[in-house]
Design an enzyme around this catalytic site. Sequence first.
Site, short mmCIF file in Angstrom:
data_model
loop_
_atom_site.label_atom_id
_atom_site.label_comp_id
_atom_site.label_asym_id
_atom_site.label_seq_id
_atom_site.Cartn_x
_atom_site.Cartn_y
_atom_site.Cartn_z
N CYS A 60 0.71 -1.07 -0.09
CA CYS A 60 -0.05 0.05 0.10
C CYS A 60 1.01 1.22 0.02
CB CYS A 60 -1.06 -0.18 1.06
SG CYS A 60 -0.15 0.31 2.68
N ARG A 61 0.37 2.11 0.35
CA ARG A 61 1.28 3.52 0.46
C ARG A 61 2.42 3.55 1.47
NH1 ARG A 61 2.03 8.43 2.80
NH2 ARG A 61 0.37 7.99 4.42
#
Length: 95
Positions: A60-61
């Site tokens: 993810c980020r």
Amino acid sequence: MKTMTAKQVENQHKELNIIDVRETDEVAAGKIPGAQNIPLGLLEFRMNELDKSKEYVMVCRSGGRSGQATQFLEGQGYHVINVDGGMMNYEGTTE
């Protein structure tokens, strides 16, 4: 929970089954080549698309949502690895 670094992903991404759990608009800004996008909120409903005999790398980020995804899928019997630091630490090419 098993983890790997973003640098390891950069060096091995062609051999990995990468699942990007960011939202669609985040992925549109760039994702690891070959990564499949399944937003975290849809993972429970789409996990049937994954093969329990394969190992998946979750990204993810920053590593938080992918950590949640990793824990959830581990509990369902999947083989998963979380990317420490997520896309914020990934310096490889994107598509």
